[in-house]
Design an enzyme around this catalytic site. Structure first.
Site, PDB file in Angstrom:
ATOM      1  N   HIS A 149     -28.440  48.022  -5.544  1.00 28.18           N
ATOM      2  CA  HIS A 149     -28.302  46.844  -4.784  1.00 28.18           C
ATOM      3  C   HIS A 149     -28.120  47.010  -3.172  1.00 28.18           C
ATOM      4  O   HIS A 149     -27.729  48.140  -2.704  1.00 28.18           O
ATOM      5  CB  HIS A 149     -27.418  45.941  -5.358  1.00 28.18           C
ATOM      6  N   HIS A 153     -22.429  36.183 -15.845  1.00 27.68           N
ATOM      7  CA  HIS A 153     -22.338  37.445 -15.361  1.00 27.68           C
ATOM      8  C   HIS A 153     -21.547  38.454 -16.299  1.00 27.68           C
ATOM      9  O   HIS A 153     -21.523  39.648 -16.167  1.00 27.68           O
ATOM     10  CB  HIS A 153     -22.184  37.681 -14.089  1.00 27.68           C
ATOM     11  N   SER A 202     -30.640  43.201  -6.070  1.00 29.30           N
ATOM     12  CA  SER A 202     -29.903  43.823  -6.920  1.00 29.30           C
ATOM     13  C   SER A 202     -31.112  44.581  -8.181  1.00 29.30           C
ATOM     14  O   SER A 202     -31.525  43.435  -8.845  1.00 29.30           O
ATOM     15  CB  SER A 202     -28.814  42.993  -7.682  1.00 29.30           C
TER      16      SER A 202
END
Lengths: 338, 338
Positions: B310, B286, B206
């Site tokens: 990603h 996250h 990513s």
């Protein structure tokens, strides 16, 4: 661990739930369990709005009359200030049998039968979902809302703690997309405006109780969590329509004597469940709520005394009722008609 | 708007995608489109680690030899400091045909054939997914990674901008849960340690590129976004194992001359896709990344010049290769064996 969907409502899935059988939710949660003989419930919101802070006589009289009228499995009152600055009192009643509600309403139809008053607007908004069409979620064993009419709570359920959990908990989602369809329409008869929403309209009541918090926990809820929650509620109330939120009220539950309790809830109508999901999982206002709530809960750990719950319904068109008498044009689903 | 899954990989679903056909993603994104004749790719990571900041002679010699060896559809180099403080250089190579990789590797097997050196550890980690087992996502038209080997990019795709989008973009998810199964095992032969992971191991690369940002945008990325991203990457690197993250590297891409570019990516191996999903959608580290990225993107609007992409793979056991020669015990998948 058990499924949020009880065995008697479980069918062979044609639509997959989002998580695997081995998914471990990050914290415990519970669902209301009803007697399997109960097929359909009624969630009815009787509202009266007025520009003045205190209810004018016509509002006071109606509220007094309603209070004196028995009926339903559970009732409570709440207050809020709406998008137009109107003070609004809600009486919320739940029934576990639509026929009893219909019978009660036939005997007590004064709320929206008018005539309209220049002093106060009256509305009745109701959803009558079958048990396939709603779900409940509790962080603890103190029930609220429709769950007060339930037999008991489940054990720890698996389908929560992830985005899409509400959908996975609604029994009908096992075989149905729950997608909204059709348009909102309006019918006027004298002073009474009736709104018929699209199919698969969605209702959420999402609440919190901080009665038993104190010290740092209370301060953290009131100073850090609540302002962020309020900002999200204000966004939905004022600017939610383009993202599918038809109406939002952030209400404070009242005690018997009319004083404020340490309980509040957001009550919102959505075009459909997917619109609600999209706001919840990605809109900055809800991401902020989620983040501050997570911070709060991880700081407090299992000792947290804040209580959280919600109930989510996806209703058929024929399972809804929206009546407005003398209300301003942005009240409830009237906002969708502009 | 088109599906992320191209027509030739579309089958009748036995598992539903998460969003409806009318879902509108909040911003445009694109997927790589490969020639339909391409059936399987190779993503190979050649790593060399050393405690010293500069590569010792044995590492330098191997990197020079590797650099002089043609092969693959795309190659690049990157550096990072790992969980044990070891400086590590990665050479990443992509092939669009596993037979060509096998043939190349037979001719160039020096990387992990030893003997082990006390000065440097070598590893090869590779995934070789069929086209049913990986997906790519780009915020713009500058391709990276396996997509460099693609014919072109898609038009705007529908399955993104919500939690669970990566799963919905992987063609095999149409009919398979992609659930991990089995255990990680290890085999030692002389100095070489080979790891065989569980089935349906998940790999994500990513990345972000800030080359073309300047002024306030550059400052906001470097001062507000990057530190939060780094904290999340550090969490996964150091504490990811209990939540299913087998290994994480937060790497800086190098230019031809070995200098740092304005490109970085996170590279992580997960027990399975669901573990990655759960971290992404609900872990505080996250959620913080998501929040700050959203704030950045909403501040910048369409003028944002940060580029994001990603690639996510869910590999069969037989489609992976993990070889470690003289590496410390926390390197890559070795960490899972303790």
């Amino acid at each position: 661990m058990e499924s949020a969907i009880p065995p008697y409502l479980t069918v062979e899935r044609t639509r997959s739930s989002r998580k695997s059988d081995t998914f471990q939710p990050p914290y415990p949660s519970f669902s209301a369990r009803f007697d399997p003989s109960m097929q359909q419930v009624v969630m009815a919101y009787f509202g009266v709005q007025h520009a003045s802070q205190d209810p004018p006589p016509v509002a006071e009289a109606a509220l007094t009359r309603l209070a004196g009228t028995a009926g339903g499995a559970h009732r409570e009152r709440a207050r809020y200030v709406d998008e137009a600055g109107y003070h609004t009192t809600l009486e919320i009643r739940y029934w576990t049998n639509p026929a009893e509600f219909a019978s009660w309403l036939a005997d007590n139809d004064f709320w929206t039968t008018g005539p309209a008053s220049p002093e106060a607007g009256f509305f009745l908004e109701a959803a009558q979902p079958t048990v396939h069409r709603f779900e409940t979620l509790f962080s603890n064993d103190r029930v609220e809302g429709i769950a007060v009419a339930a037999d008991k709570l489940s054990g720890e359920i698996q389908e929560h703690g992830y985005w899409g959990g509400a959908r996975d908990r609604i029994p009908l989602s096992q075989t149905d997309t729950l997608a909204p369809f059709g348009a909102v329409s309006v019918h006027t008869s004298g002073d009474l405006v009736t709104v018929v929403p699209n199919g698969n309209l969605c209702l959420i009541r999402s609440g919190q109780e901080w009665s038993e918090t104190d010290g740092d926990e209370r301060r953290m809820y009131l100073e850090e969590v609540e302002p962020v929650l309020r900002a999200g509620m204000d966004f939905l109330r004022d600017d939610g329509l383009p993202i599918g939120c038809y109406a939002n009220r952030y209400v404070r539950v009242l005690a018997e004597d009319g004083s404020q309790t340490d309980k509040s809830f957001g009550l919102s109508w959505w075009r459909g469940l997917e619109d609600l999901e999209t706001w919840s999982e990605s809109h900055p206002t809800h991401v902020a709520i989620f983040r501050v709530a997570m911070k709060y809960l991880s700081t407090m750990g299992p000792a947290a005394r804040l209580r959280l719950y919600h109930e989510v319904t996806v209703a058929e068109q024929s399972q809804t009722r929206f009546e407005y008498l003398g209300c301003h044009a942005r009240t409830g689903l009237l906002r969708t008609l502009r």
